[in-house]
Write an enzyme that holds these catalytic residues in place. Structure first.
Site, PDB file in Angstrom:
ATOM      1  N   GLY A 132      12.419   1.389 -25.899  1.00 42.88           N
ATOM      2  CA  GLY A 132      11.781   2.243 -24.899  1.00 42.88           C
ATOM      3  C   GLY A 132      12.442   3.603 -24.879  1.00 42.88           C
ATOM      4  O   GLY A 132      13.661   3.723 -25.060  1.00 42.88           O
ATOM      5  N   ALA A 177      15.312   6.115 -18.834  1.00 43.51           N
ATOM      6  CA  ALA A 177      16.453   5.211 -18.972  1.00 43.51           C
ATOM      7  C   ALA A 177      16.840   5.033 -20.439  1.00 43.51           C
ATOM      8  O   ALA A 177      18.024   5.041 -20.784  1.00 43.51           O
ATOM      9  CB  ALA A 177      16.136   3.857 -18.338  1.00 43.51           C
ATOM     10  N   PHE A 191      12.594  13.800   1.829  1.00 43.13           N
ATOM     11  CA  PHE A 191      11.736  12.754   1.298  1.00 43.13           C
ATOM     12  C   PHE A 191      11.754  11.597   2.289  1.00 43.13           C
ATOM     13  O   PHE A 191      12.663  11.496   3.107  1.00 43.13           O
ATOM     14  CB  PHE A 191      12.274  12.288  -0.071  1.00 43.13           C
ATOM     15  CG  PHE A 191      11.332  12.550  -1.216  1.00 43.13           C
ATOM     16  CD1 PHE A 191      10.737  13.781  -1.369  1.00 43.13           C
ATOM     17  CD2 PHE A 191      11.050  11.548  -2.149  1.00 43.13           C
ATOM     18  CE1 PHE A 191       9.873  14.021  -2.430  1.00 43.13           C
ATOM     19  CE2 PHE A 191      10.192  11.788  -3.211  1.00 43.13           C
ATOM     20  CZ  PHE A 191       9.601  13.013  -3.354  1.00 43.13           C
ATOM     21  N   GLN A 195       5.901  -1.945  -5.097  1.00 40.84           N
ATOM     22  CA  GLN A 195       5.634  -0.818  -4.218  1.00 40.84           C
ATOM     23  C   GLN A 195       4.222  -0.280  -4.431  1.00 40.84           C
ATOM     24  O   GLN A 195       3.829   0.014  -5.560  1.00 40.84           O
ATOM     25  CB  GLN A 195       6.630   0.304  -4.493  1.00 40.84           C
ATOM     26  CG  GLN A 195       6.388   1.513  -3.598  1.00 40.84           C
ATOM     27  CD  GLN A 195       7.585   2.440  -3.590  1.00 40.84           C
ATOM     28  OE1 GLN A 195       7.728   3.282  -4.465  1.00 40.84           O
ATOM     29  NE2 GLN A 195       8.459   2.256  -2.632  1.00 40.84           N
ATOM     30  N   HIS A 199       2.151   2.814  -3.576  1.00 38.89           N
ATOM     31  CA  HIS A 199       2.376   4.192  -3.126  1.00 38.89           C
ATOM     32  C   HIS A 199       1.242   4.594  -2.203  1.00 38.89           C
ATOM     33  O   HIS A 199       0.070   4.359  -2.527  1.00 38.89           O
ATOM     34  CB  HIS A 199       2.441   5.127  -4.333  1.00 38.89           C
ATOM     35  CG  HIS A 199       3.017   6.468  -4.014  1.00 38.89           C
ATOM     36  ND1 HIS A 199       2.335   7.402  -3.268  1.00 38.89           N
ATOM     37  CD2 HIS A 199       4.217   7.023  -4.311  1.00 38.89           C
ATOM     38  CE1 HIS A 199       3.098   8.480  -3.135  1.00 38.89           C
ATOM     39  NE2 HIS A 199       4.246   8.276  -3.759  1.00 38.89           N
ATOM     40  N   LEU A 205      -1.261   9.668  -9.122  1.00 37.40           N
ATOM     41  CA  LEU A 205      -0.303   9.827  -8.029  1.00 37.40           C
ATOM     42  C   LEU A 205      -0.337  11.224  -7.415  1.00 37.40           C
ATOM     43  O   LEU A 205      -0.344  12.222  -8.130  1.00 37.40           O
ATOM     44  CB  LEU A 205       1.094   9.561  -8.578  1.00 37.40           C
ATOM     45  CG  LEU A 205       2.269   9.787  -7.623  1.00 37.40           C
ATOM     46  CD1 LEU A 205       2.278   8.729  -6.543  1.00 37.40           C
ATOM     47  CD2 LEU A 205       3.576   9.761  -8.396  1.00 37.40           C
ATOM     48  N   GLU A 219       4.925  12.220  -3.072  1.00 40.05           N
ATOM     49  CA  GLU A 219       5.457  12.195  -1.720  1.00 40.05           C
ATOM     50  C   GLU A 219       5.948  13.581  -1.315  1.00 40.05           C
ATOM     51  O   GLU A 219       6.081  13.891  -0.128  1.00 40.05           O
ATOM     52  CB  GLU A 219       6.627  11.204  -1.679  1.00 40.05           C
ATOM     53  CG  GLU A 219       7.205  10.985  -0.319  1.00 40.05           C
ATOM     54  CD  GLU A 219       8.019   9.701  -0.255  1.00 40.05           C
ATOM     55  OE1 GLU A 219       7.579   8.693  -0.836  1.00 40.05           O
ATOM     56  OE2 GLU A 219       9.086   9.714   0.357  1.00 40.05           O
ATOM     57  N   ARG A 266       7.658   4.143   2.179  1.00 39.22           N
ATOM     58  CA  ARG A 266       6.354   4.008   1.526  1.00 39.22           C
ATOM     59  C   ARG A 266       5.584   2.757   1.929  1.00 39.22           C
ATOM     60  O   ARG A 266       4.364   2.792   2.101  1.00 39.22           O
ATOM     61  CB  ARG A 266       6.528   4.030   0.003  1.00 39.22           C
ATOM     62  CG  ARG A 266       6.901   5.403  -0.483  1.00 39.22           C
ATOM     63  CD  ARG A 266       7.162   5.425  -1.964  1.00 39.22           C
ATOM     64  NE  ARG A 266       7.418   6.793  -2.386  1.00 39.22           N
ATOM     65  CZ  ARG A 266       7.766   7.133  -3.626  1.00 39.22           C
ATOM     66  NH1 ARG A 266       7.900   6.218  -4.556  1.00 39.22           N
ATOM     67  NH2 ARG A 266       7.971   8.401  -3.931  1.00 39.22           N
ATOM     68  N   HIS A 283       2.506   1.177  -7.695  1.00 41.60           N
ATOM     69  CA  HIS A 283       3.275   2.325  -8.174  1.00 41.60           C
ATOM     70  C   HIS A 283       4.552   1.916  -8.897  1.00 41.60           C
ATOM     71  O   HIS A 283       4.910   2.500  -9.910  1.00 41.60           O
ATOM     72  CB  HIS A 283       3.617   3.212  -6.989  1.00 41.60           C
ATOM     73  CG  HIS A 283       4.365   4.465  -7.346  1.00 41.60           C
ATOM     74  ND1 HIS A 283       3.914   5.344  -8.315  1.00 41.60           N
ATOM     75  CD2 HIS A 283       5.527   4.985  -6.880  1.00 41.60           C
ATOM     76  CE1 HIS A 283       4.777   6.352  -8.417  1.00 41.60           C
ATOM     77  NE2 HIS A 283       5.756   6.151  -7.583  1.00 41.60           N
ATOM     78  N   GLU A 321      13.205   0.987 -14.693  1.00 39.93           N
ATOM     79  CA  GLU A 321      12.265   0.210 -13.883  1.00 39.93           C
ATOM     80  C   GLU A 321      12.144  -1.238 -14.327  1.00 39.93           C
ATOM     81  O   GLU A 321      11.899  -2.123 -13.520  1.00 39.93           O
ATOM     82  CB  GLU A 321      10.875   0.867 -13.856  1.00 39.93           C
ATOM     83  CG  GLU A 321       9.957   0.175 -12.846  1.00 39.93           C
ATOM     84  CD  GLU A 321       8.591   0.835 -12.675  1.00 39.93           C
ATOM     85  OE1 GLU A 321       8.440   2.007 -13.074  1.00 39.93           O
ATOM     86  OE2 GLU A 321       7.697   0.177 -12.143  1.00 39.93           O
ATOM     87  N   ARG A 342      11.642   0.522  -2.605  1.00 31.26           N
ATOM     88  CA  ARG A 342      12.349   1.672  -3.163  1.00 31.26           C
ATOM     89  C   ARG A 342      12.024   2.930  -2.368  1.00 31.26           C
ATOM     90  O   ARG A 342      10.878   3.181  -2.027  1.00 31.26           O
ATOM     91  CB  ARG A 342      11.936   1.894  -4.622  1.00 31.26           C
ATOM     92  CG  ARG A 342      12.544   3.144  -5.210  1.00 31.26           C
ATOM     93  CD  ARG A 342      12.246   3.299  -6.678  1.00 31.26           C
ATOM     94  NE  ARG A 342      10.867   3.620  -6.992  1.00 31.26           N
ATOM     95  CZ  ARG A 342      10.310   4.832  -6.826  1.00 31.26           C
ATOM     96  NH1 ARG A 342      11.012   5.819  -6.317  1.00 31.26           N
ATOM     97  NH2 ARG A 342       9.066   5.037  -7.164  1.00 31.26           N
TER      98      ARG A 342
END
Lengths: 296, 609
Positions: free
Chosen positions: B10, B14, B113, B233, B235, B245, B248, B281, B346, B370, B381
């Site tokens: 990947g 990360a 946030f 989650q 969103h 999306l 936020e 959220r 999300h 993730e 989260r």
């Protein structure tokens, strides 16, 4: 209008790199290919029938080519009739066609929101991101082809290696000789300077600009609009310092650099992120001239 | 056959950070990814990166907010690591040239946030993830790190001991999408999974088409437990037609939510009397759906998010990207009208069980980002905590895999230390035992030596592809969309027992159908039909574990709401849910949450905003 002719891919990636001897599996696959072709023909006949009965469909003519599948080695266009829904994009229509009619229909896509840059293609004669191109804004039948001036791998997938090579040729990474002293201290950057580089940092590497550029089509070594824009992004970033900028200008001033651009604005027109690419190239030309004068 | 010290699977935030860290620690590292790195979905993250950078803020406050946001299901050692190291990682990104939004004095801007006690979210407009992804890929190019892009990792090469804790991962098997070649990638030091989200388990999601949870499913089948999978989650602000999306950041800058009657329902209907739109959220998502369910939604589907009062200048400066998204994907002009929004899948709080260094229960196998569950986010989260997780834990996993000495972990993996079996009886058979044939993926190959296991795994992968390509059968797309539909209908924001059981039944049927799956495109060149077919198996395994957790957890905590259980039950449920594949007979078990931090214990409090 299709301008490109798919060429055979290189030997190493042509078919099964494992080079198995003819096996039962090969026989089964051949049989399967034949049946798949029959199935496709049957489904397409069905589609045409459905389309005649239902006016709320859109017609797509999609370029098809596969170097190793019988019947696809000669490029052709397949027609798909897709039920129209409000807000439908070219990508939605392609996904519907693939999931409903022909699972071998091949195109790159991932985020569906114009940030991964995977799905640039040639739609009704222009370079577009399929995911942010509304069907309702296009004339039918909608002609979908791979990006011109790149080698076609299969269907709408083109070889991106050359584009990546050009991007990487401009030292596309931040460089500085001086960092702040304090622990956890950031470099300062004025809002004006961030604003200046902002548009250039929005590039998603979709290569629509490179595909649209006549100069790049004729000069394979030309860095191209995206790579020059990447150089601009760093050259104009005040955090890098004058000495690094000097080096950057030398890179983009090379034989196949900024001076090749003939300001036709095709890159700027097709950029899905509205980056003023031609302006950036022009500005680098001016910087290079100023810089050269300084050293005369 | 390829060989490196460290293999990273990947190439999002990360994965790139892990590769850079491993390289800096002296390892020969390579990245294997089914997408070119810049296509990764980190690029779609909008809002920002939480980091306690300023004197008036502290990592302790960030940790407190994170723990509260997690509804006390985070593990303190991981939460504290995140909050302690995020500031230096943000500064590192800035030193790599990331174009953060700036204050007048030239310093990095921060904004408020949801769920944060201090405006500590650093950002780059509303395209923070894009800037972060590209900045890190630039470093990968600079360092000349090897990237095998458009190689889809099919399985891990893990030895076959009875107890997963005794197994070792020696590499991965991957399929070259361009050519159809199948090859082993030997990892002498370690494999780091950084495969991102699993949003394709649902059909209304902000996640990319590529987010099929491949790493999670591969690790699961190889014997690593999946942790807290039921915590998904949703969103609160996604565009209704596509799931795109809306950050936020819009609410952080002062955006307001209205129902059909023009009421500012977060306050007027008492969902969050203090924080309103900036509540956590999960709270806002439930509020929106309650409004819709009680007949106050617009077109019975969504609510309005209004940012017009912020003024054109501020919107263009800080949220310009939102204008483009609303225009391109919903036809709404955020400068002159409110934007339609509704909750959408999300983020997965759960995933591959790891400790705070990214190690899993299987030797030589790491996970970060993730796909992993350290656990930092617990039951929910906070906005702005995903991107720091990528860089903090990506870096930690990279260093550890490269062999750096990092001390003793406090978070345990597998059945080390305290654990208890679950006594939940599922009405529907789960899992997949026996008789799968080579077309299906299953657990580890039968071998215990490093080369043997990799070779055996390569042979199995070849047989699997061969069978999928040559046989007749059904297309995966239908199976995938049935899974997505049942998950979205029944394992959504509101969950109840009967419908969760029903979903397990639907998944059972999908498993049966998948046994007949085949790929109709016979080509070895860029066969996306084949790739998607293999991904669908991963989606199935994840959907099932997720639903099992949702059934077993009989309480309401964070993002997990149960109709029959309307309270958080700390006496029974301050514990993580784990599901082990157990060679096809999934086993559910629990282990306690770690609330003891470096200097304090996080006492569970009522989570009001």
């Amino acid at each position: 209008m299709s301008t490109q002719t798919p060429t055979q891919t290189e030997e190493s990636s042509e078919t099964d790199a494992e080079a198995d001897a003819p096996s039962k599996g090969d026989e089964r696959r051949d049989e399967k290919r034949r049946r798949a072709a029959e199935e496709r023909a049957r489904r397409q006949a069905e589609e045409a029938e459905k389309a005649a009965a239902d006016e709320e469909t859109v017609e797509l003519k999609v370029f098809r080519y596969d170097p190793e599948v019988e019947g696809k080695q000669e490029p052709r266009f397949d027609t798909f009739h897709v039920p129209f829904t409000k807000g439908m994009t070219v990508l939605d229509a392609l996904m519907y066609s693939r999931d409903t009619y022909d699972s071998s229909l091949t195109f790159r896509h991932s985020c569906r929101q114009a940030v991964c840059g995977s799905d640039a293609m040639f739609v009704n004669g222009g370079q577009k991101l399929a995911c942010k191109t509304q069907i309702s804004e296009l004339e039918e039948p909608i002609r979908v082809e791979p990006l011109p001036h790149a080698e076609v791998r299969k269907d709408l997938v083109v070889d991106m290696e050359h584009f990546y090579d050009q991007m990487e040729a401009v030292e596309p990474y931040f460089q500085t000789n001086e960092y702040p002293d304090g622990e956890l201290e950031e470099q300062r950057q004025t809002r004006e300077n961030r604003e200046k580089i902002k548009m250039s940092t929005r590039c998603i590497w979709c290569s629509a600009c490179m595909s649209s550029c006549n100069i790049a089509a004729g000069d394979n070594e030309y860095l191209g609009p995206a790579a020059i824009n990447k150089a601009y992004r760093f050259a104009m970033d005040e955090r890098e310092g004058e000495d690094i900028k000097q080096k950057r200008l030398e890179i983009i001033e090379q034989e196949h650099g900024v001076w090749r651009c003939q300001t036709q604005f095709s890159c700027t027109e097709v950029c899905p992120k509205d980056i003023p690419l031609t302006e950036h190239i022009q500005e680098l030309k001016r910087e290079a001239v100023k810089n050269n004068l300084k050293f005369w | 056959m390829h060989e490196h010290d460290v293999i990273v699977v990947g190439a999002g935030g990360a994965g790139l950070r892990a590769a850079i860290a491993a390289q800096e620690a002296g390892a020969d590292v390579a990245i294997v990814s089914k997408l070119h790195p810049v296509r990764s979905h980190t690029g779609a993250a909008e809002g920002g990166i939480n980091a306690a950078l300023r004197d008036a803020d502290s990592w302790e406050d960030h940790a407190y907010d994170t723990m509260k946001g997690s509804d006390y299901l985070g593990d303190a050692p991981a939460v504290e690591a995140l909050c302690q190291e995020s500031p230096e990682e943000v500064i590192q990104l800035e030193h790599w040239g990331m174009p953060f939004s700036r204050e007048e004095d030239g310093r990095v801007s921060q904004r408020p946030f949801g769920g944060l006690s201090f405006p500590r979210t650093t950002y780059a407009g509303a395209e923070t993830g894009h800037q972060m992804l590209h900045t890190m890929y630039e470093q990968v190019v600079k360092r000349g790190i090897t990237v095998y892009d458009e190689w889809h990792v099919m399985e891990l090469a893990v030895t076959d001991e009875e107890d997963p804790a005794d197994r070792t991962c020696h590499g991965v098997v991957a399929y070259d999408i361009q050519s159809g070649e199948i090859s082993g990638f030997r990892a002498d030091n370690g494999v780091i999974l950084a495969t991102g989200g699993m949003g394709q388990v649902f059909d209304h999601t902000t996640n990319a088409v590529a987010n099929t949870g491949d790493g999670v499913a591969m690790a699961y089948r190889a014997g690593v437990p999946m942790e807290d999978m039921e915590f998904i989650q949703f969103h609160p602000t996604t565009l209704p037609s596509t799931g795109v999306l809306i950050s936020e950041g819009v609410r952080g800058e002062g955006g307001i939510l209205y129902n059909e009657d023009g009421e500012r329902f977060m306050f007027e209907h008492g969902y969050a009397n203090n924080d309103g739109e900036l509540a956590s959220r999960d709270v806002v998502s439930r509020a929106e759906l309650t409004e819709v369910n009680e007949g106050r939604g617009i077109e019975d589907e969504y609510v309005h998010l209004d940012m017009r009062h912020l003024g054109e200048e501020r919107i263009l400066d800080r949220l310009e990207n939102i204008l483009h998204l609303a225009e391109d994907f919903e036809g709404a002009d955020g400068l002159t009208e409110p934007m339609p929004v509704k909750p959408g899948q999300h983020y997965a709080m759960g995933g591959i069980e790891t400790n705070e260094f990214g190690e899993t229960a299987i030797g030589g196998l790491y996970a970060a980002g993730e796909c992993a569950c350290a656990s930092v986010h617990g039951a929910n989260r906070l906005g702005g905590n995903a991107l720091p997780e990528l860089i903090v834990f990506g870096k930690r996993a990279g260093r550890h895999a490269a062999g750096e000495e990092m001390g003793e972990a406090e978070v345990t993996t597998g059945k080390e230390g305290d654990w208890e079996p679950a006594d939940y009886e599922f009405e529907v058979e789960v899992g997949e035992t026996g008789g799968q044939g080579p077309a299906a993926a299953d657990g580890g190959a039968v071998a215990t030596d490093p080369d043997g296991v990799l070779e055996a795994e390569v042979e199995r992968a070849k047989a699997r592809v061969e069978e999928l390509l040559s046989r007749e059968g059904r297309n995966h797309a239908e199976i995938r969309s049935k899974v997505q539909e049942t998950m979205t209908a029944n394992v959504n924001v509101f969950r109840e027992e009967g419908r969760l059981e029903e979903t397990l039944g639907d998944l059972r049927e999908a498993r049966e159908a998948y046994k007949d799956v085949a790929v109709s495109d016979p080509s070895r060149t860029f066969n996306t039909d084949l790739i998607h077919t293999m991904e669908t198996r991963n989606i199935l395994d994840i959907a099932e574990a997720l639903t099992m957790g949702a059934l077993a957890r009989e309480e309401f905590r964070g993002a997990h709401w149960r109709k029959e259980h309307q309270e958080r039950k700390d006496e029974n449920w301050l514990k993580h849910t784990l599901v082990s594949w157990n060679d096809g007979e999934p086993e559910l078990w629990y282990k306690p949450t770690i609330l003891e931090g470096e200097n304090k214990t996080y006492e569970p409090k009522n989570r009001s905003y």
